[in-house]
Each structure stands twice: as structure tokens, then as C-alpha cells.
Design an enzyme around this catalytic site. Structure first.
Site, short mmCIF file in Angstrom:
data_model
loop_
_atom_site.label_atom_id
_atom_site.label_comp_id
_atom_site.label_asym_id
_atom_site.label_seq_id
_atom_site.Cartn_x
_atom_site.Cartn_y
_atom_site.Cartn_z
N CYS A 2 99.09 45.37 94.51
CA CYS A 2 99.15 46.63 95.22
C CYS A 2 97.89 46.83 96.06
O CYS A 2 97.08 45.94 96.24
CB CYS A 2 99.29 47.78 94.23
SG CYS A 2 100.55 47.50 92.96
N ARG A 52 102.17 50.80 95.99
CA ARG A 52 102.71 49.92 94.95
C ARG A 52 103.67 48.88 95.48
O ARG A 52 104.60 49.18 96.23
CB ARG A 52 103.45 50.76 93.88
CG ARG A 52 103.93 49.91 92.71
CD ARG A 52 104.77 50.69 91.74
NE ARG A 52 105.21 49.83 90.63
CZ ARG A 52 106.27 50.06 89.85
NH1 ARG A 52 106.99 51.16 90.04
NH2 ARG A 52 106.60 49.22 88.90
N LEU A 53 103.42 47.63 95.09
CA LEU A 53 104.37 46.54 95.26
C LEU A 53 104.99 46.31 93.88
O LEU A 53 104.32 45.84 92.96
CB LEU A 53 103.66 45.28 95.76
CG LEU A 53 104.54 44.05 95.98
CD1 LEU A 53 105.53 44.29 97.12
CD2 LEU A 53 103.69 42.82 96.30
N ILE A 55 106.62 44.74 90.92
CA ILE A 55 106.83 43.38 90.43
C ILE A 55 107.34 43.40 88.98
O ILE A 55 108.27 42.69 88.62
CB ILE A 55 105.53 42.55 90.51
CG1 ILE A 55 105.01 42.49 91.96
CG2 ILE A 55 105.75 41.15 89.94
CD1 ILE A 55 105.91 41.77 92.92
N ASN A 76 95.23 47.35 90.73
CA ASN A 76 95.80 46.33 91.58
C ASN A 76 95.74 44.99 90.85
O ASN A 76 94.65 44.55 90.46
CB ASN A 76 95.01 46.24 92.90
CG ASN A 76 95.41 45.05 93.75
OD1 ASN A 76 96.54 44.58 93.68
ND2 ASN A 76 94.49 44.56 94.55
N GLY A 77 96.89 44.35 90.66
CA GLY A 77 96.89 43.04 90.03
C GLY A 77 97.98 42.90 88.99
O GLY A 77 99.00 43.60 89.01
N ASP A 101 102.53 47.07 82.84
CA ASP A 101 101.22 46.66 82.33
C ASP A 101 100.17 47.73 82.59
O ASP A 101 99.14 47.79 81.92
CB ASP A 101 100.79 45.32 82.94
CG ASP A 101 100.79 45.30 84.46
OD1 ASP A 101 101.38 46.21 85.07
OD2 ASP A 101 100.22 44.36 85.05
N ILE A 295 104.43 24.61 105.14
CA ILE A 295 104.32 24.78 106.59
C ILE A 295 103.78 23.49 107.19
O ILE A 295 102.93 22.84 106.61
CB ILE A 295 103.42 25.98 106.95
CG1 ILE A 295 103.63 26.39 108.40
CG2 ILE A 295 101.97 25.70 106.74
CD1 ILE A 295 104.18 27.76 108.55
#
Length: 632
Positions: A2, A52-53, A55, A76-77, A101, A295
Site C-alpha cells: 500500500c 490500500r492494495l 492482497i 505498508n507491506g 495481518d 521482457i
């Protein structure tokens, strides 16, 4: 993963709108939810913002900030072992309302205070406000995977995952740190703890802190340092085969933890030893075909064909993308915004591009960063040992060193300073003439890509830089371990991890690094050097583990690296970038460079007569950053 941002305002002037504006600058780091909380006190206001992402535990109940009793958190993490910690806390009376978490961190801190960090396996920046004790508590992960900047001035404490949120505050004074400019051109990155701005620091890796808001006193404490584990070098009595089994066991555990998510996961596969090891172990322990991403380029160093062969052997669901100059231009234009301080590693381009492609299929990617730094992967380690042996033979006598130094100065004048042919000579001269600590100066110059002498010609305002390689040499049983420890604390943290964090987050995906699991890092650091580097064979123990999964003949190649043909493009299709950003007019706006020196560098570059081409990329990246953040 995040983004977080916030403040402590001792004048109580910052409002909810400013807090929202700060965290909105990081919305791409966490597009699933953006929330803020303003806590008003008698002597100060505290603002907490979180993007927030999602997960783990995708429910809205897991959105941050989260409060538990007198504790409020933004974080974050990932704490990968949060389930085990949660069960331990339940057994002693704790109860939970989410499956996140984040909530586990709060309960762990409430139960064990600062010692809770010893239980965490993961990557994290944690910030907790205790409104009962009137203090801010901060934790940052051991290797420094997750970033945190902070500003403490003018009755303000500002903090953020990236600089842009701090810059957004109207009272922030945006003044360039001249020392940081010098470090950037010397190394290609700005080393912790300083940043490109005055009064803004990077919170150090492997540290926690308490900020007493009543006394306005911030006290940082180191809780982890890789150097301490090299002091145990050769104390491990396990045989090579026993050690190999233990390393493989730790690798499997680390990779298994990083496969925990409530969203799709993939792997960045370069075709090298590190990423192939990660992909092979993950695929062996996963029923479904894992997704791998590579890539490639039609010119320059191209490892895509090697990665494809590996993917075919492992039977992964493989996605291969070839980028052209137009793709590269898009990424180049994004770098100043997403990295938001000068960043001189051109491999940010392919990292951004492969992240864009991975985003189409997954929300989490596993990478193999750290393998070179813990298993002795760089060619420079050979060269550094030879270099240090030669330097050590020189007499450590002041007047002798001075005579040698000025002799080198005369020799170096035979070369054009802008050709960089004399860089090593000038670096050696600076070491000899210096009255600094002998070993520190040698390492500082040897690891830098530009001598102090040339910096004085390039920059109008030159700062005398001090070596940031302050080490207790007694901890290291051999020079090779010293060099690898330096890379872990400097290059890895300030370049590689910054590159991957910003690139993945720019595309709203999470990057995970199993080779930086602290249990693995600690164990490998304590192994005898010849288990990792044996008669010129780098990554010995890692390769021997890998070759139980992959035929050795797939790796009969020299390490190429994840590089892009940027300098060819800058002479051809992208030459307008140099013309636009390094023009006399633009150079005068920043007013930091000796324009005639820069113009000579450009001329040499366009004529293909500049042996060290990285300087042109650093100049371009600095000027693009300056135009984005200092003139907009």
C-alpha cells in the site's frame, strides 16, 4: 502492499482536506481504498492516511487506518507469518474481527511492545499512534524493502511512503539538498538516510523508533544489521552438503510464505540463476502452472530467449514481451513522477514495462532481488579484492601518499577530464591525499562511479562527501564478505529495492522478494565464503541447489543482466530528450552544473567517444526530475 502518509501538526493547522490531498498522491499504490483519520489533541493533531492494495482479506473491514484500544495503525507491506502469530495471540487471550495481518500487528504490539518485530517475517513499514502515551511508533523491515520518508521541521512531522505526499503539504519547504546531488552523481542513487530535499530523511532499514510527541523527541534504535551475521563466518560446522540442504529448506519456506495471497500471483523470470531458482521451487510446490513474465529487446543484452527455455522446461504459463523504443519512451517519461527523486538506474525502464504486462494477469509478482548480494553474484567482487590488495601494498605514510597523489594528478592531466579515462587514477589520487580513515576512503572511492575531482568540474556547488562506509572491520573474516555486506546495505537498499518498489507500485501490483527473507539472509551470511564463492565460481551453493531442478546445460552462458539499449536509443530516436532537457536554457534553470562541461559531455556522447556513458543518463534523469518537481 500500500501507500501511507500523514502528519503530526504541533500548530494544529493541517486539516482533513490537506491529509486527503497528501494520500491521494499515492492512490496508485493502493487503488482499492483510500481512507484518512484526523485525531485532534490538546497540543497537536495527528493525521493518518492510507491507500490500500487489497492482497490478504479483501473485505472493507480490513481497510486502514485500523484502531485497537488506544492504538491506531497505518501500514505498508506483508507479514507473511501473521497466521502463526495470530494463533499464538489467540492462545493467550486475544480475539480478532478480521483476517488481516494489520490487526495482528496491532495485537502483537499491544502484547509484546517493541519486541513484536522479532516475530515478523516479511516486508513492512509500520506506523502506530498511541493516543494514551502520546507517541508515534515506527518499524521498518530488515533489508529495507518498503520505504518511508519523514520531515521534521517548522512544528511539523510529515511521513510518507514516497516524497510526493510530503511535497503536497503547503508548509513543506522544497529546498534541494546539495549533498544529495553530489551523492546522486557519484553513485547513481541517493543513499539513505538523506533525500533530495533538505530536512527530509529516509527512515533507516532494520530500525524502529519512538517519537515522544510531548517532548518532540524522535529516538531510533537498530534491531537488525546483516554485518552481525558475517561476524559468525566459518563458525558454522555443517558440511557443504548439510549446508546446501538447509539453504534449500529455507528457500522453500521463504517462497511458500510469499505464495500466500487472496489474489493471483506471478514470477518475474529473467532466465538467470536467482529468478530460475525461485520459479523452479515455486512450480514444484504448486499444483497449478505458475505464471512467469519476461521482457526482451531486439538489440543489446537480451535474456528473453534464455527465460523462455527455462519456462518451457518448468512448464510455466509464460508471457514474453518485447519492447521497442516507443515503449521505452513511455517508461522514461514516467520515471520522474513515480520515483520522485533523481534515480540513475536505467533498468527501471524494463522493470516498469514488465510490471505493466504482469498487471494484466496478476496482482502480486515474486522477484529474485538480493541473490547477487547474498550469494556473491557480481563480477565486481573479484575486481574489488584485487584492487584492495594493490592499495594495501602502498605505504600508509602521509608524506609518501601525498607525493604519490600529486604524481597521479600530473599523469591524469594527460587525459581529457570529460573522457573519464582517468576516473580510476583520480579516484586513487583522492584516496591517497585524503586524511580520512584509510580503508573507508578506499572503499568509498572504489564503489563510486565518479571521482571527486570530476564532480568539482561538473557541479557549480560541490560538497566534500564523507564516506558512508563506516564499518567495524573486525566483524569480517575476509574481504569478500566485507564487499558483499557493503552492497547489501547500500546498492541493494538504495537502488535495487527502490527500483522494484516504485516500478511495481506504479502499476498497482505488489512485489515480493523471497531471497531477502531474513532467516535465509542470516544463515547464508554465516556460511564459509567458499560455500558461496569457490575458485571464481559465484553462487556456488545456489547453483548446486538449482541444478537439482534444472539441467545445467541450460545455463552455459555469461551473465548478461536485465539491461536496455538506452544509449543507442539516446543517439538515435530518443536524441531529442538530450536536446530538450540538457539544453543550455534548461541547464541554467537548475543552475547546478557547469554548462560548458555538460555540453562537452553531450558532444563526446553523440560522437560515441564517452567511455562511461552512465553520466549522460544521470544528467538526463536529474534534469527530467528537476523539471517535474522544481519548476512545475
Amino acid at each position: 502492499m500500500c501507500g501511507l502518509a500523514g502528519f503530526v501538526d504541533f500548530l494544529k493547522d493541517t486539516d482533513e482536506n490537506c491529509l486527503d490531498a497528501m494520500i491521494r498522491t499515492l492512490e496508485y499504490r493502493g487503488p482499492n481504498n483510500v481512507s484518512t483519520k484526523l485525531i485532534k489533541g490538546q497540543s497537536f493533531n495527528v493525521g493518518l492516511g492510507h491507500a490500500r492494495l487489497s492482497i490478504i482479506d479483501l473485505s472493507k473491514e480490513a481497510n486502514q487506518p485500523i484502531q485497537f484500544k488506544n492504538l491506531n495503525i497505518v501500514y505498508n507491506g506483508e507479514i507473511y507469518n501473521f497466521s502463526e502469530i495470530k494463533y499464538e495471540l489467540i492462545a493467550i487471550g486475544h480475539s480478532f474481527t478480521t483476517n488481516s495481518d494489520t490487526e495482528v500487528i496491532l495485537h502483537a504490539y499491544q502484547e509484546w511492545n517493541m519486541k513484536c518485530v522479532e516475530k515478523f517475517i516479511g516486508m513492512f513499514v509500520i506506523l502506530i499512534y498511541d493516543n494514551k502515551e502520546s507517541e508515534i511508533i515506527i518499524f521498518r523491515d530488515r533489508p529495507g524493502v518498503k520505504p518511508l520518508y519523514y520531515y521534521l521541521s517548522n512544528d511539523l512531522f510529515l511521513f510518507s511512503s514516497e516524497l510526493k505526499a510530503i511535497v503536497k503539504h503547503p508548509k513543506f519547504e522544497q529546498v534541494i539538498n546539495k549533498e544529495a546531488v553530489n551523492y546522486f552523481f557519484k553513485f547513481g542513487y541517493i543513499p539513505s538516510p538523506i533525500s533530495i530535499y533538505e530536512n527530509v530523511n529516509k527512515f533507516p532499514a532494520g530500525h524502529f523508533a519512538k517519537f515522544d510527541l510531548k517532548k518532540r523527541r524522535l529516538v531510533k534504535t537498530e534491531y537488525w544489521n546483516i554485518n552481525n551475521y558475517y561476524s559468525k563466518l566459518n563458525s558454522n560446522k555443517l558440511s557443504y552438503n548439510e549446508a546446501k540442504l538447509e539453504v534449500e529448506k529455507l528457500l522453500e519456506s521463504s517462497i511458500k510464505y510469499r505464495n500466500i495471497a487472496d489474489v493471483p500471483i506471478g514470477v518475474f523470470l529473467s532466465g538467470g540463476y536467482d529468478s530460475t531458482t525461485v520459479a523452479a521451487i515455486l512450480q514444484k510446490n504448486t499444483k497449478e502452472r505458475i505464471k512467469t513474465f519476461t521482457i526482451g529487446f531486439n538489440r543489446g543484452n537480451n535474456e528473453a530467449p534464455f527465460a523462455k527455455k527455462i519456462a518451457e522446461h518448468l512448464n510455466t504459463d509464460h508471457y514474453e514481451y518485447y519492447c521497442d523504443v516507443h515503449d521505452a519512451l513511455d517508461a522514461i517519461n514516467e520515471i520522474p513522477f513515480f520515483y520522485d527523486e533523481p534515480f540513475g538506474d536505467s533498468s527501471a525502464i524494463p522493470t516498469i514495462l514488465v510490471s505493466k504486462k504482469a498487471k494484466e494477469k496478476v496482482k502480486v509478482v515474486i522477484s529474485a532481488d538480493g541473490g547477487d548480494e547474498i550469494f556473491f553474484g557480481y563480477d565486481d567482487y573479484d575486481n574489488m579484492e584485487k584492487y584492495s590488495r594493490k592499495i594495501a601494498r602502498l605505504p600508509n605514510i602521509s608524506f609518501v601518499n601525498t607525493i604519490l597523489a600529486y604524481g597521479l594528478k600530473l599523469v591524469s592531466k594527460l587525459y581529457s577530464y570529460s573522457s573519464f579515462k582517468n576516473r580510476k587514477l583520480l579516484g586513487l589520487r583522492d584516496v591517497l591525499i585524503s586524511n580520512k580513515k584509510y580503508k573507508d576512503s578506499i572503499l568509498f572511492e572504489a564503489y563510486s562511479s565518479m571521482s571527486d575531482s570530476f564532480l568539482k568540474k561538473l557541479l557549480k556547488t560541490n560538497k566534500n562527501l564523507k564516506s558512508n562506509y563506516k564499518l567495524d572491520y573486525k566483524l569480517f573474516k575476509d574481504k569478500m564478505s566485507l564487499f558483499i555486506a557493503l552492497d547489501f546495505r547500500n546498492y541493494l537498499q538504495n537502488d535495487m529495492l527502490v527500483k522494484v518498489d516504485r516500478a511495481t507500485m506504479s502499476q498497482s501490483i505488489e512485489g515480493r522478494e523471497p531471497l531477502l527473507d531474513h532467516r535465509l539472509v542470516e544463515y547464508v551470511a554465516g556460511l564459509p565464503t567458499n560455500y558461496k564463492y569457490f575458485k571464481g565460481d559465484k553462487k556456488r551453493i545456489l547453483k548446486d541447489i538449482l541444478f537439482t531442478y534444472i539441467p545445467e546445460e541450460l545455463f552455459v552462458k555469461k551473465k548478461l543482466g536485465f539491461t536496455v539499449p538506452i544509449y543507442d536509443w539516446l543517439r538515435e530516436d530518443l536524441s531529442f530528450l538530450i536536446d530538450n532537457y540538457l539544453s543550455m536554457e534548461e541547464l541554467k534553470k537548475s543552475n547546478l552544473f557547469n554548462e560548458k562541461v555538460v555540453l562537452k559531455i553531450i558532444k563526446d556522447f553523440k560522437n560515441d567517444e564517452l567511455p562511461d556513458e552512465t553520466i549522460i543518463w544521470k544528467l538526463l534523469m536529474f534534469q527530467m526530475w528537476y523539471k517535474k518537481w522544481m519548476t512545475s
